[in-house]
Design a protein around this motif. Structure first.
Motif, PDB file in Angstrom:
ATOM      1  N   ALA A   1      -8.246  -4.617   6.038  1.00 49.23           N
ATOM      2  CA  ALA A   1      -6.889  -5.146   5.931  1.00 49.23           C
ATOM      3  C   ALA A   1      -6.256  -5.349   7.306  1.00 49.23           C
ATOM      4  N   THR A   2      -5.274  -6.223   7.339  1.00 51.84           N
ATOM      5  CA  THR A   2      -4.428  -6.396   8.510  1.00 51.84           C
ATOM      6  C   THR A   2      -3.130  -5.657   8.214  1.00 51.84           C
TER       7      THR A   2
ATOM      8  N   ALA B   1     -15.435   7.759  -4.864  1.00 50.86           N
ATOM      9  CA  ALA B   1     -15.365   8.336  -3.510  1.00 50.86           C
ATOM     10  C   ALA B   1     -14.721   7.383  -2.500  1.00 50.86           C
ATOM     11  N   LYS B   2     -13.634   6.726  -2.899  1.00 48.53           N
ATOM     12  CA  LYS B   2     -12.955   5.764  -2.022  1.00 48.53           C
ATOM     13  C   LYS B   2     -11.699   6.367  -1.391  1.00 48.53           C
ATOM     14  N   ARG B   3     -11.346   5.849  -0.224  1.00 49.62           N
ATOM     15  CA  ARG B   3     -10.050   6.182   0.391  1.00 49.62           C
ATOM     16  C   ARG B   3      -8.983   5.185  -0.034  1.00 49.62           C
ATOM     17  N   ILE B   4      -9.387   3.982  -0.358  1.00 44.78           N
ATOM     18  CA  ILE B   4      -8.452   2.947  -0.805  1.00 44.78           C
ATOM     19  C   ILE B   4      -8.728   2.680  -2.275  1.00 44.78           C
ATOM     20  N   GLU B   5      -7.719   2.876  -3.092  1.00 42.52           N
ATOM     21  CA  GLU B   5      -7.839   2.642  -4.537  1.00 42.52           C
ATOM     22  C   GLU B   5      -7.115   1.353  -4.889  1.00 42.52           C
ATOM     23  N   GLY B   6      -7.760   0.522  -5.672  1.00 41.64           N
ATOM     24  CA  GLY B   6      -7.189  -0.764  -6.054  1.00 41.64           C
ATOM     25  C   GLY B   6      -7.968  -1.891  -5.400  1.00 41.64           C
ATOM     26  N   ARG B   7      -7.545  -3.120  -5.652  1.00 35.98           N
ATOM     27  CA  ARG B   7      -8.241  -4.297  -5.118  1.00 35.98           C
ATOM     28  C   ARG B   7      -7.682  -4.667  -3.744  1.00 35.98           C
ATOM     29  N   LEU B   8      -8.575  -4.746  -2.764  1.00 34.24           N
ATOM     30  CA  LEU B   8      -8.191  -5.133  -1.408  1.00 34.24           C
ATOM     31  C   LEU B   8      -9.247  -6.081  -0.875  1.00 34.24           C
ATOM     32  N   ASP B   9      -8.817  -7.293  -0.537  1.00 35.81           N
ATOM     33  CA  ASP B   9      -9.731  -8.282   0.019  1.00 35.81           C
ATOM     34  C   ASP B   9      -9.767  -8.182   1.535  1.00 35.81           C
ATOM     35  N   ASP B  10     -10.914  -8.432   2.098  1.00 32.29           N
ATOM     36  CA  ASP B  10     -11.082  -8.402   3.550  1.00 32.29           C
ATOM     37  C   ASP B  10     -10.109  -9.390   4.198  1.00 32.29           C
ATOM     38  N   GLY B  11      -9.399  -8.938   5.223  1.00 32.79           N
ATOM     39  CA  GLY B  11      -8.458  -9.785   5.938  1.00 32.79           C
ATOM     40  C   GLY B  11      -7.075  -9.867   5.325  1.00 32.79           C
ATOM     41  N   GLU B  12      -6.871  -9.241   4.174  1.00 31.93           N
ATOM     42  CA  GLU B  12      -5.578  -9.287   3.500  1.00 31.93           C
ATOM     43  C   GLU B  12      -4.515  -8.546   4.318  1.00 31.93           C
TER      44      GLU B  12
ATOM     45  N   ALA C   1       0.854  -1.189   0.000  1.00 28.10           N
ATOM     46  CA  ALA C   1       0.000   0.000   0.000  1.00 28.10           C
ATOM     47  C   ALA C   1       0.882   1.227   0.000  1.00 28.10           C
ATOM     48  N   GLY C   2       0.613   2.126  -0.931  1.00 27.94           N
ATOM     49  CA  GLY C   2       1.340   3.388  -0.990  1.00 27.94           C
ATOM     50  C   GLY C   2       0.481   4.504  -0.444  1.00 27.94           C
TER      51      GLY C   2
ATOM     52  N   ASP D   1      -2.552   7.462   9.354  1.00 29.36           N
ATOM     53  CA  ASP D   1      -3.816   7.681   8.641  1.00 29.36           C
ATOM     54  C   ASP D   1      -4.050   6.591   7.602  1.00 29.36           C
ATOM     55  N   ALA D   2      -2.986   6.229   6.880  1.00 25.85           N
ATOM     56  CA  ALA D   2      -3.101   5.168   5.872  1.00 25.85           C
ATOM     57  C   ALA D   2      -3.408   3.828   6.532  1.00 25.85           C
ATOM     58  N   VAL D   3      -2.727   3.535   7.621  1.00 27.66           N
ATOM     59  CA  VAL D   3      -2.965   2.289   8.353  1.00 27.66           C
ATOM     60  C   VAL D   3      -4.423   2.214   8.794  1.00 27.66           C
ATOM     61  N   GLU D   4      -4.923   3.290   9.362  1.00 26.93           N
ATOM     62  CA  GLU D   4      -6.309   3.299   9.837  1.00 26.93           C
ATOM     63  C   GLU D   4      -7.299   3.120   8.695  1.00 26.93           C
ATOM     64  N   ALA D   5      -7.045   3.779   7.557  1.00 25.33           N
ATOM     65  CA  ALA D   5      -7.934   3.621   6.395  1.00 25.33           C
ATOM     66  C   ALA D   5      -7.916   2.182   5.898  1.00 25.33           C
ATOM     67  N   LEU D   6      -6.739   1.584   5.854  1.00 23.44           N
ATOM     68  CA  LEU D   6      -6.619   0.198   5.400  1.00 23.44           C
ATOM     69  C   LEU D   6      -7.312  -0.756   6.369  1.00 23.44           C
ATOM     70  N   ARG D   7      -7.128  -0.525   7.649  1.00 23.32           N
ATOM     71  CA  ARG D   7      -7.790  -1.374   8.644  1.00 23.32           C
ATOM     72  C   ARG D   7      -9.303  -1.233   8.566  1.00 23.32           C
TER      73      ARG D   7
END
Length: 173
Positions: free
Chosen positions: A134-135, A96-107, A62-63, A124-130
């Motif tokens: 995401a883990t 209107a997403k904070r995460i762009e790209g494919r992300l599977d639940d629990g990844e 994740a960038g 901030d990125a960690v919190e958005a991913l969580r």
């Protein structure tokens, strides 16, 4: 031990500057690491991609927008691993997403960032991913300015790993 080739490449790209600088968090510093100079330099990008690739071990990348995007892209190409982009806030148009790209639940995802000062941007990125399922327990940065990012991230169960620290970069400068 610091990667001397990367230190030399950042210096050769004139990415390390001395003077009085205001930082994004509002503080000041007597030096500045210009991410745009090193992120637009092919030699620096290659060295960063190689160093990050040696540390990501088959996980999703994740960038952090904007500075982490070129870094995650070159690391993805170097490793063949897919990546997502974490925005500071959702776009007000399109999807209107904070995460762009494919992300599977629990990844499991590792965050890639350019420079860590306070750690707020990476957090901030960690919190958005969580929040997106995401883990996340690691963040890799090119330069840790050693101004609190490691502690802030540790408080949120995220290990900060830096290719270089400010001490490394400024030694003998």
């Amino acid at each position: 031990m610091a990667n001397q080739d990367l230190i030399e490449a950042l210096r050769d790209a004139d990415a390390v500057r001395y003077g009085e600088f205001e930082l994004s968090h509002g503080g000041t510093s007597d030096y500045y690491v210009d991410k745009y100079l090193f992120e637009t330099d092919p030699r620096c990008l290659r060295l960063v991609a190689e160093a990050f690739a040696a540390r990501v071990e088959g996980t999703k990348l994740a960038g952090v927008a904007l500075g982490g995007v070129p870094l995650v892209a070159v690391t993805s190409v170097e490793t063949g691993l897919p990546y997502v982009i974490a925005r500071k806030k959702a776009k007000e148009y399109g999807t209107a997403k904070r995460i762009e790209g494919r992300l599977d639940d629990g990844e499991t995802v590792v965050v890639l960032e350019d420079i860590a000062t306070t750690g707020k941007s990476a957090l901030d990125a960690v919190e958005a991913l969580r929040e997106a399922g995401a883990t996340v327990n690691r963040a890799l940065v090119v330069v840790d300015r050693e101004e609190g990012a490691r502690d802030l991230l540790a408080d949120h169960d995220v290990e900060l790993e830096a290719l270089l620290t400010a001490s490394d970069l400024l030694a003998e400068a």
